[in-house]
Scaffold this active site. Sequence first.
Site, PDB file in Angstrom:
ATOM      1  N   CYS A 123      41.529  20.295  38.369  1.00 10.25           N
ATOM      2  CA  CYS A 123      40.187  19.941  38.819  1.00 10.25           C
ATOM      3  C   CYS A 123      39.335  19.550  37.639  1.00 10.25           C
ATOM      4  CB  CYS A 123      39.504  21.124  39.473  1.00 10.25           C
ATOM      5  SG  CYS A 123      40.391  21.726  40.850  1.00 10.25           S
ATOM      6  N   GLU A 160      47.749  14.797  43.976  1.00  9.24           N
ATOM      7  CA  GLU A 160      48.209  16.049  44.576  1.00  9.24           C
ATOM      8  C   GLU A 160      47.562  16.183  45.960  1.00  9.24           C
ATOM      9  OE1 GLU A 160      46.598  19.840  43.051  1.00  9.24           O
ATOM     10  OE2 GLU A 160      48.666  20.527  42.851  1.00  9.24           O
ATOM     11  N   TYR A 213      51.869  19.701  48.012  1.00  9.54           N
ATOM     12  CA  TYR A 213      51.290  20.836  47.275  1.00  9.54           C
ATOM     13  C   TYR A 213      51.553  22.131  48.040  1.00  9.54           C
ATOM     14  CZ  TYR A 213      47.496  23.217  44.621  1.00  9.54           C
ATOM     15  OH  TYR A 213      46.746  24.049  43.832  1.00  9.54           O
ATOM     16  N   TYR A 272      47.390  27.982  49.211  1.00  9.23           N
ATOM     17  CA  TYR A 272      46.849  27.045  50.197  1.00  9.23           C
ATOM     18  C   TYR A 272      47.777  26.962  51.417  1.00  9.23           C
ATOM     19  CZ  TYR A 272      43.491  25.845  46.550  1.00  9.23           C
ATOM     20  OH  TYR A 272      42.499  25.904  45.604  1.00  9.23           O
ATOM     21  N   CYS A 285      36.589  25.693  30.808  1.00 13.40           N
ATOM     22  CA  CYS A 285      36.789  24.486  31.630  1.00 13.40           C
ATOM     23  C   CYS A 285      36.833  24.884  33.102  1.00 13.40           C
ATOM     24  CB  CYS A 285      38.073  23.766  31.218  1.00 13.40           C
ATOM     25  SG  CYS A 285      39.504  24.856  31.032  1.00 13.40           S
TER      26      CYS A 285
HETATM   27  C1  LIG Z   1      40.004  23.347  35.187  1.00 11.40           C
HETATM   28  C2  LIG Z   1      41.297  23.559  35.906  1.00 11.40           C
HETATM   29  C3  LIG Z   1      41.423  23.146  37.217  1.00 11.40           C
HETATM   30  C4  LIG Z   1      42.641  23.279  37.900  1.00 11.40           C
HETATM   31  N1  LIG Z   1      42.782  22.738  39.141  1.00 11.40           N
HETATM   32  C5  LIG Z   1      44.014  22.673  39.716  1.00 11.40           C
HETATM   33  C6  LIG Z   1      44.246  21.906  40.893  1.00 11.40           C
HETATM   34  O1  LIG Z   1      43.354  21.256  41.426  1.00 11.40           O
HETATM   35  N2  LIG Z   1      45.493  21.907  41.411  1.00 11.40           N
HETATM   36  C7  LIG Z   1      46.523  22.584  40.836  1.00 11.40           C
HETATM   37  O2  LIG Z   1      47.638  22.522  41.341  1.00 11.40           O
HETATM   38  N3  LIG Z   1      46.328  23.310  39.713  1.00 11.40           N
HETATM   39  C8  LIG Z   1      45.113  23.342  39.131  1.00 11.40           C
HETATM   40  N4  LIG Z   1      44.937  24.006  37.941  1.00 11.40           N
HETATM   41  C9  LIG Z   1      46.069  24.715  37.336  1.00 11.40           C
HETATM   42  C10 LIG Z   1      46.768  23.803  36.344  1.00 11.40           C
HETATM   43  O3  LIG Z   1      47.413  22.748  36.980  1.00 11.40           O
HETATM   44  C11 LIG Z   1      47.807  24.551  35.509  1.00 11.40           C
HETATM   45  O4  LIG Z   1      48.831  25.006  36.327  1.00 11.40           O
HETATM   46  C12 LIG Z   1      47.240  25.729  34.743  1.00 11.40           C
HETATM   47  O5  LIG Z   1      46.032  25.392  34.134  1.00 11.40           O
HETATM   48  C13 LIG Z   1      48.210  26.180  33.654  1.00 11.40           C
HETATM   49  O6  LIG Z   1      48.514  25.111  32.820  1.00 11.40           O
HETATM   50  P1  LIG Z   1      47.925  24.994  31.327  1.00 11.40           P
HETATM   51  O7  LIG Z   1      48.340  26.227  30.624  1.00 11.40           O
HETATM   52  O8  LIG Z   1      48.548  23.771  30.774  1.00 11.40           O
HETATM   53  O9  LIG Z   1      46.456  24.895  31.470  1.00 11.40           O
HETATM   54  C14 LIG Z   1      43.723  23.904  37.263  1.00 11.40           C
HETATM   55  C15 LIG Z   1      43.569  24.355  35.950  1.00 11.40           C
HETATM   56  C16 LIG Z   1      42.388  24.176  35.267  1.00 11.40           C
HETATM   57  C17 LIG Z   1      42.277  24.631  33.841  1.00 11.40           C
HETATM   58  S1  SF4 Z   2      39.634  25.450  24.909  1.00  7.39           S
HETATM   59 FE1  SF4 Z   2      38.877  26.659  26.624  1.00  7.39          FE
HETATM   60  S2  SF4 Z   2      37.641  25.189  27.742  1.00  7.39           S
HETATM   61 FE2  SF4 Z   2      38.955  23.986  26.421  1.00  7.39          FE
HETATM   62  S3  SF4 Z   2      40.738  23.517  27.639  1.00  7.39           S
HETATM   63 FE3  SF4 Z   2      41.188  25.375  26.518  1.00  7.39          FE
HETATM   64  S4  SF4 Z   2      40.668  26.972  27.961  1.00  7.39           S
HETATM   65 FE4  SF4 Z   2      39.673  25.131  28.698  1.00  7.39          FE
END
Ligand SMILES: Cc1cc2nc3c(=O)[nH]c(=O)nc-3n(C[C@H](O)[C@H](O)[C@H](O)COP(=O)(O)O)c2cc1C
Ligand code: SF4
Length: 672
Positions: free
Chosen positions: A31, A104, A169, A174, A344
């Site tokens: 998101c 998605e 998804y 969900y 974020c």
């Molecule tokens: C700001 C934000 C919004 C997210 N929105 C979704 C989403 O809409 N759909 C989804 O499947 N996962 C969503 N996620 C989860 C991410 O897809 C991901 O699985 C999670 O952040 C872990 O990955 P990372 O460690 O690379 O951040 C969101 C994550 C973040 C940080």
């Molecule tokens: S630094 Fe913090 S705000 Fe930036 S992407 Fe990583 S978790 Fe999100």
Amino acid sequence: MPRDPRFDILFQPLKIGPVTAPNRFWQVPHCTGMGFSLPQTLATMRGVKAEGGWGVVNTEYCSIHPTSDDTPAPYATLWDEGDIRNMAAMTEAVHAHGALAGVELWHGGWRAGNVLSREAPLGPESMLAARVPWQSQRMDRQDIRNLRDWHRAAALRAKQADFDVVYVYAAHTYLLTQFLDSSTNPRTDDYGGEFADRARLVRELVEDTREAVGDRCAVAIRIEVTDEDGKGGEERAGFLAELAPLVDVFDVTIPDYGTEMGPSRFVKEAVLEDHIAHVKAATGKPVVTVGRFTSPETMLSLIRRGVQDFIGAARPSIADPFLPAKIREGRLAEIRECIGCNICYAHDGLGAPIRCTQNPTMGEEWRRGWHPERVPALIGKVEPVLVVGAGPAGLEAALTLGRRGAQVMLAEAGNEPGGRVTLESRLPGLTEWARVRDWRLHQISQMPNVELYLASEMDRATVLETGARHVFVATGSLWRADGRGRSHPRGVASFSDPRTMTPEAILNGARPKGPVVIFDDEEYHIAAGLADLLASEGLDITYVTPAGRVADWSAYTVEQSRLQSRLIERGVTILTDTVVTGLVPGTAELACAYTGRSSRIACEGFVPVTSREQQDSLWTKLKDAGLTSLHRIGDARAPGLIAHAVHDGHRFAREHLEPPDAVEVRRERPIC
Ligand SMILES: Cc1cc2nc3c(=O)[nH]c(=O)nc-3n(C[C@H](O)[C@H](O)[C@H](O)COP(=O)(O)O)c2cc1C
Ligand code: SF4
């Protein structure tokens, strides 16, 4: 520097169904707080990610129908023709850089309250919708047929909008998870009971999606490898194998969202490896997973060992949209690593465009025209700039001014740079937060035009002695010891007591005597972190807050429940809905936040975490010094999050000496 050839494997294209991903960097759906209402803001941001080398760039959760409406949380939509046009702006921006665009498709089931659309939520059962006191309609056969039609229609719209990857998804609690999981699916018809029946709807949607778009788009599925309770892994593995002929790429995760997108305080890099390692062998298809990957060595190891085919990333792509490009070009030290603070995510939860502590340009790509890798050069006669204070605002300002070509003196009063970042990273689990300081220090160390002076406390006279005509005051803020804050806007006289100790004092090594009372009137993470720290050293701690739970605001950063559990496990006494009203010898006076009923607890040490005082006296003294420009930035202007300080430092440095008409903040007003 040329790329180390070991990393070549990360840049090998990979065919997924009818399309080919140009490399192994997969921005998973995330998101943005922009959703359907800010399509240009969104498209520009996603385009920057593609420019930065992400081979596949996905949308956020994208609703297929008004029965899936997550208002007030912003989400994408593919409900109608207008949505196709808006989404096409994103696919165009992504394709312009040779990346694939993915969507998605989402139905929230009973987790969507449908506040905006006023449709009845849907679900396998009639169940309370999320955060609202109304329930879903139990789906009958016709509802299921409708759902399949809506999903198919949305997939076709995705194809029209020129997406290359279409997700089914089936994760994150969900609708499809509600059907899949025995704990949420009590049905006795063909869509309930044994796993094969509970999985029927997922299978049908995969088949429908394949049929709708399979000639043009890859079909992906986002799915958890176990049920909610962590069991059922074998059944799920069998199901993934069964789906494999229809699915081009498996994006796999676990049901524990707090781990999947865990904050660095509790969860480290590559946490999902053991959970998902079997999926590639089970399916024979490309696999994506996440793990807050910022280390190129970790990425390399995972791909080489065949754990996964794509490096899935949400936060690392937010913190550094150019992460893949930096690996590709051998600029590893320039990677701006995510610190795992989840600010974020917090802002998406607040219904606002996302922002990032590390990357001040995130969310500002369209609105302010900010690019993460480019800043406008200063024009005309470039005069030296003095930045006072090397905390997050000062470091970012000095770096950005340096990138713009200014000669920068960065003066820090202490012996160590980093300001509050250095202090806060001493809280349990927060070492990665120091990346805010370290990344900037490293960049600055490479710049001949930026000089850091430690142990250089500045006053009006010494500032003027430097001869700089442009001064940025980034002198931060200090926690107030007098109790001023939400509960006591005028403070509490009796808090001026030898037992009172500020958070800074503790983080600099001082220790109160026990029993200690920590008063959390701020309600983010500092007080809870201090309670954790001091309790881990054996002190008797009582944590008091007017909120209904520990570190209330940290629910937005997915830290609240673990912080509260941590304090419980440490034996901290937790008093919620309670205010500290005064100190008397040996005790602290308390009042119930609702009834005002008073009580007392033993207190030999007291830590008020209420609000902060901006340290801006230097700015005040310089106002009449005849400087060409004078700015007060970061906490010295308005104490806030570290993200605010970094953004402020960046903004004032980027706007320094720009003509007013060049500093535009656009507002997006969708017309369809
Ligand atoms: C700001 C934000 C919004 C997210 N929105 C979704 C989403 O809409 N759909 C989804 O499947 N996962 C969503 N996620 C989860 C991410 O897809 C991901 O699985 C999670 O952040 C872990 O990955 P990372 O460690 O690379 O951040 C969101 C994550 C973040 C940080
Ligand atoms: S630094 Fe913090 S705000 Fe930036 S992407 Fe990583 S978790 Fe999100």
